[in-house]
Design a protein around this motif. Structure first.
Motif, PDB file in Angstrom:
ATOM      1  N   GLY A   1       0.816  -1.211   0.000  1.00 29.07           N
ATOM      2  CA  GLY A   1       0.000   0.000   0.000  1.00 29.07           C
ATOM      3  C   GLY A   1       0.849   1.259   0.000  1.00 29.07           C
ATOM      4  O   GLY A   1       0.565   2.205  -0.736  1.00 29.07           O
TER       5      GLY A   1
ATOM      6  N   LEU B   1      -6.322   6.299  -3.877  1.00 31.65           N
ATOM      7  CA  LEU B   1      -7.337   5.968  -2.883  1.00 31.65           C
ATOM      8  C   LEU B   1      -7.222   4.510  -2.437  1.00 31.65           C
ATOM      9  O   LEU B   1      -7.246   4.213  -1.237  1.00 31.65           O
ATOM     10  CB  LEU B   1      -8.729   6.239  -3.451  1.00 31.65           C
ATOM     11  CG  LEU B   1      -9.892   5.975  -2.509  1.00 31.65           C
ATOM     12  CD1 LEU B   1      -9.814   6.895  -1.303  1.00 31.65           C
ATOM     13  CD2 LEU B   1     -11.204   6.142  -3.234  1.00 31.65           C
ATOM     14  N   LEU B   2      -7.084   3.598  -3.398  1.00 29.76           N
ATOM     15  CA  LEU B   2      -6.958   2.180  -3.034  1.00 29.76           C
ATOM     16  C   LEU B   2      -5.662   1.901  -2.271  1.00 29.76           C
ATOM     17  O   LEU B   2      -5.640   1.083  -1.349  1.00 29.76           O
ATOM     18  CB  LEU B   2      -7.050   1.303  -4.278  1.00 29.76           C
ATOM     19  CG  LEU B   2      -8.419   1.265  -4.960  1.00 29.76           C
ATOM     20  CD1 LEU B   2      -8.366   0.399  -6.211  1.00 29.76           C
ATOM     21  CD2 LEU B   2      -9.483   0.774  -4.003  1.00 29.76           C
ATOM     22  N   SER B   3      -4.587   2.597  -2.628  1.00 23.13           N
ATOM     23  CA  SER B   3      -3.322   2.431  -1.915  1.00 23.13           C
ATOM     24  C   SER B   3      -3.451   2.903  -0.478  1.00 23.13           C
ATOM     25  O   SER B   3      -2.939   2.261   0.444  1.00 23.13           O
ATOM     26  CB  SER B   3      -2.217   3.224  -2.603  1.00 23.13           C
ATOM     27  OG  SER B   3      -2.068   2.811  -3.925  1.00 23.13           O
ATOM     28  N   LEU B   4      -4.129   4.026  -0.289  1.00 25.80           N
ATOM     29  CA  LEU B   4      -4.333   4.542   1.059  1.00 25.80           C
ATOM     30  C   LEU B   4      -5.159   3.565   1.894  1.00 25.80           C
ATOM     31  O   LEU B   4      -4.825   3.289   3.056  1.00 25.80           O
ATOM     32  CB  LEU B   4      -5.028   5.905   1.002  1.00 25.80           C
ATOM     33  CG  LEU B   4      -5.308   6.569   2.333  1.00 25.80           C
ATOM     34  CD1 LEU B   4      -4.003   6.910   3.047  1.00 25.80           C
ATOM     35  CD2 LEU B   4      -6.148   7.810   2.131  1.00 25.80           C
ATOM     36  N   LEU B   5      -6.211   3.028   1.322  1.00 26.85           N
ATOM     37  CA  LEU B   5      -7.042   2.056   2.042  1.00 26.85           C
ATOM     38  C   LEU B   5      -6.269   0.785   2.372  1.00 26.85           C
ATOM     39  O   LEU B   5      -6.390   0.238   3.483  1.00 26.85           O
ATOM     40  CB  LEU B   5      -8.294   1.733   1.230  1.00 26.85           C
ATOM     41  CG  LEU B   5      -9.294   2.875   1.073  1.00 26.85           C
ATOM     42  CD1 LEU B   5     -10.429   2.456   0.145  1.00 26.85           C
ATOM     43  CD2 LEU B   5      -9.806   3.322   2.413  1.00 26.85           C
ATOM     44  N   LEU B   6      -5.441   0.309   1.441  1.00 30.01           N
ATOM     45  CA  LEU B   6      -4.643  -0.886   1.685  1.00 30.01           C
ATOM     46  C   LEU B   6      -3.610  -0.642   2.782  1.00 30.01           C
ATOM     47  O   LEU B   6      -3.413  -1.493   3.661  1.00 30.01           O
ATOM     48  CB  LEU B   6      -3.955  -1.333   0.391  1.00 30.01           C
ATOM     49  CG  LEU B   6      -3.210  -2.668   0.443  1.00 30.01           C
ATOM     50  CD1 LEU B   6      -4.169  -3.805   0.732  1.00 30.01           C
ATOM     51  CD2 LEU B   6      -2.475  -2.900  -0.867  1.00 30.01           C
TER      52      LEU B   6
ATOM     53  N   MET C   1      -3.850   1.570   5.190  1.00 30.97           N
ATOM     54  CA  MET C   1      -4.579   1.692   6.459  1.00 30.97           C
ATOM     55  C   MET C   1      -4.995   0.329   6.983  1.00 30.97           C
ATOM     56  O   MET C   1      -4.890   0.061   8.186  1.00 30.97           O
ATOM     57  CB  MET C   1      -5.808   2.589   6.267  1.00 30.97           C
ATOM     58  CG  MET C   1      -5.455   4.041   6.125  1.00 30.97           C
ATOM     59  SD  MET C   1      -6.812   5.194   5.807  1.00 30.97           S
ATOM     60  CE  MET C   1      -8.278   4.364   6.193  1.00 30.97           C
ATOM     61  N   TYR C   2      -5.454  -0.545   6.111  1.00 27.84           N
ATOM     62  CA  TYR C   2      -5.818  -1.904   6.528  1.00 27.84           C
ATOM     63  C   TYR C   2      -4.606  -2.626   7.117  1.00 27.84           C
ATOM     64  O   TYR C   2      -4.697  -3.256   8.170  1.00 27.84           O
ATOM     65  CB  TYR C   2      -6.368  -2.676   5.323  1.00 27.84           C
ATOM     66  CG  TYR C   2      -6.600  -4.129   5.601  1.00 27.84           C
ATOM     67  CD1 TYR C   2      -7.746  -4.558   6.253  1.00 27.84           C
ATOM     68  CD2 TYR C   2      -5.659  -5.094   5.233  1.00 27.84           C
ATOM     69  CE1 TYR C   2      -7.958  -5.893   6.521  1.00 27.84           C
ATOM     70  CE2 TYR C   2      -5.860  -6.437   5.494  1.00 27.84           C
ATOM     71  CZ  TYR C   2      -7.007  -6.829   6.135  1.00 27.84           C
ATOM     72  OH  TYR C   2      -7.206  -8.154   6.411  1.00 27.84           O
TER      73      TYR C   2
END
Length: 121
Positions: free
Chosen positions: A13, A50-55, A57-58
């Motif tokens: 991420g 956005l997807l990188s940030l969510l990954l 954070m997960y």
């Protein structure tokens, strides 16, 4: 095993987030060279960011583990209701508010101890 996947998700991420940032900078440089007006980032860069940030954070939430609850009432359990608002560190006896009193007389010396002794009761 879950910790390994969480760390891998976090690393992927973060790397993908840096790549999205680099792609955005490259896009801006391309627009400057071709003298085009900047309106917005391309959709693929925005979605990647956005997807990188969510990954990331997960991954970091699973690396951190279980959160502990914040218990604010632990320190207040031994105090009565009357002493909860007592804050001795905020006590001030030598402040300028007493000069607004009509009964205030300026003391001859300016030491704080003398000022406290000359306060009207």
């Amino acid at each position: 095993m879950a910790m390994v996947w969480a760390r891998l998700a976090f690393i992927v991420g973060i790397l993908s987030l840096f790549h999205a940032g680099y792609s955005a900078a490259q896009h801006r440089a391309y627009l400057r060279v071709t003298e085009q007006e900047y309106t917005a980032l391309p959709t693929d860069i925005s979605v990647q960011g956005l997807l990188s940030l969510l990954l990331a954070m997960y991954g970091i939430l699973h690396i951190a583990g279980d959160f502990k609850e914040i218990r604010a009432n632990v320190q207040l359990q031994n105090k009565s209701w009357e002493t909860v608002g007592n804050r001795p560190t905020f006590y001030t006896f030598a402040h300028r508010g007493r000069a607004l009193s009509p009964n205030y007389v300026m003391p001859p010396s300016s030491s704080p101890q003398d000022m406290v002794e000359t306060l009207p009761s």
